[in-house]
Design a protein around this motif. Structure first.
Motif, PDB file in Angstrom:
ATOM      1  N   HIS A  37       2.525  -9.866  -6.530  1.00  0.00           N
ATOM      2  CA  HIS A  37       1.080  -9.899  -5.952  1.00  0.00           C
ATOM      3  C   HIS A  37       1.143  -8.884  -4.650  1.00  0.00           C
ATOM      4  O   HIS A  37       2.230  -8.721  -4.079  1.00  0.00           O
ATOM      5  N   PRO A  38      -0.081  -8.147  -4.458  1.00  0.00           N
ATOM      6  CA  PRO A  38       0.345  -7.167  -3.197  1.00  0.00           C
ATOM      7  C   PRO A  38       0.460  -7.369  -1.899  1.00  0.00           C
ATOM      8  O   PRO A  38       1.282  -7.018  -1.124  1.00  0.00           O
ATOM      9  N   LEU A  39       0.142  -8.841  -1.528  1.00  0.00           N
ATOM     10  CA  LEU A  39       0.210  -9.205  -0.149  1.00  0.00           C
ATOM     11  C   LEU A  39       1.339 -10.216  -0.156  1.00  0.00           C
ATOM     12  O   LEU A  39       2.451 -10.065   0.640  1.00  0.00           O
ATOM     13  N   TYR A  40       1.376 -11.223  -1.027  1.00  0.00           N
ATOM     14  CA  TYR A  40       2.589 -12.347  -1.064  1.00  0.00           C
ATOM     15  C   TYR A  40       3.628 -12.160  -2.040  1.00  0.00           C
ATOM     16  O   TYR A  40       4.567 -12.837  -1.677  1.00  0.00           O
ATOM     17  N   LYS A  41       3.842 -10.916  -2.647  1.00  0.00           N
ATOM     18  CA  LYS A  41       5.154 -10.613  -3.231  1.00  0.00           C
ATOM     19  C   LYS A  41       5.666 -11.696  -4.437  1.00  0.00           C
ATOM     20  O   LYS A  41       6.530 -11.581  -4.938  1.00  0.00           O
ATOM     21  N   ARG A  42       4.684 -12.440  -4.577  1.00  0.00           N
ATOM     22  CA  ARG A  42       5.086 -13.540  -5.778  1.00  0.00           C
ATOM     23  C   ARG A  42       4.615 -12.747  -7.191  1.00  0.00           C
ATOM     24  O   ARG A  42       3.734 -12.125  -7.277  1.00  0.00           O
TER      25      ARG A  42
END
Length: 102
Positions: A37-42
């Motif tokens: 995910h671009p923001l949360y890196k999950r």
């Protein structure tokens, strides 16, 4: 580029699962990819559906297939079936016993 180099170019290929075979000579293939995910890196799974041309109707729902990019064949179809990599497991469903009292 020379003529020999143009014919040796590789077309874009994708591997996915057949989700629909209800149209004539057309299959719908879902291609999944796992990306952060671009923001949360999950890690999340993204899925995109492609319409592919299946001339002989060999692919069935649930099969894993390879599709190859080609010229536009219709409004939505830009891919053709390359090969069936793995067939779907056949689940035999026995018809239920009918209890009919007259």
């Amino acid at each position: 580029m020379t003529m020999a180099e143009e014919t040796k170019q590789h077309k874009n290929e994708k591997l996915g699962e057949v989700v629909s075979t209800k149209m004539a000579k057309t299959i719908v293939v879902a291609v999944s990819r796992r990306v952060p995910h671009p923001l949360y890196k999950r890690i999340v799974t993204k899925r995109k559906k492609f319409y592919a041309h299946d001339e002989d109707g060999v692919a069935k729902t649930g099969d894993i297939v390879r599709i190859i990019e080609c010229r536009p064949l219709s409004k939505l179809k830009r891919w053709r079936l390359g090969e069936v990599v793995r067939k779907a497991a056949l689940v035999a469903v026995a018809p239920k016993e009918l209890d009919i009292k007259i």
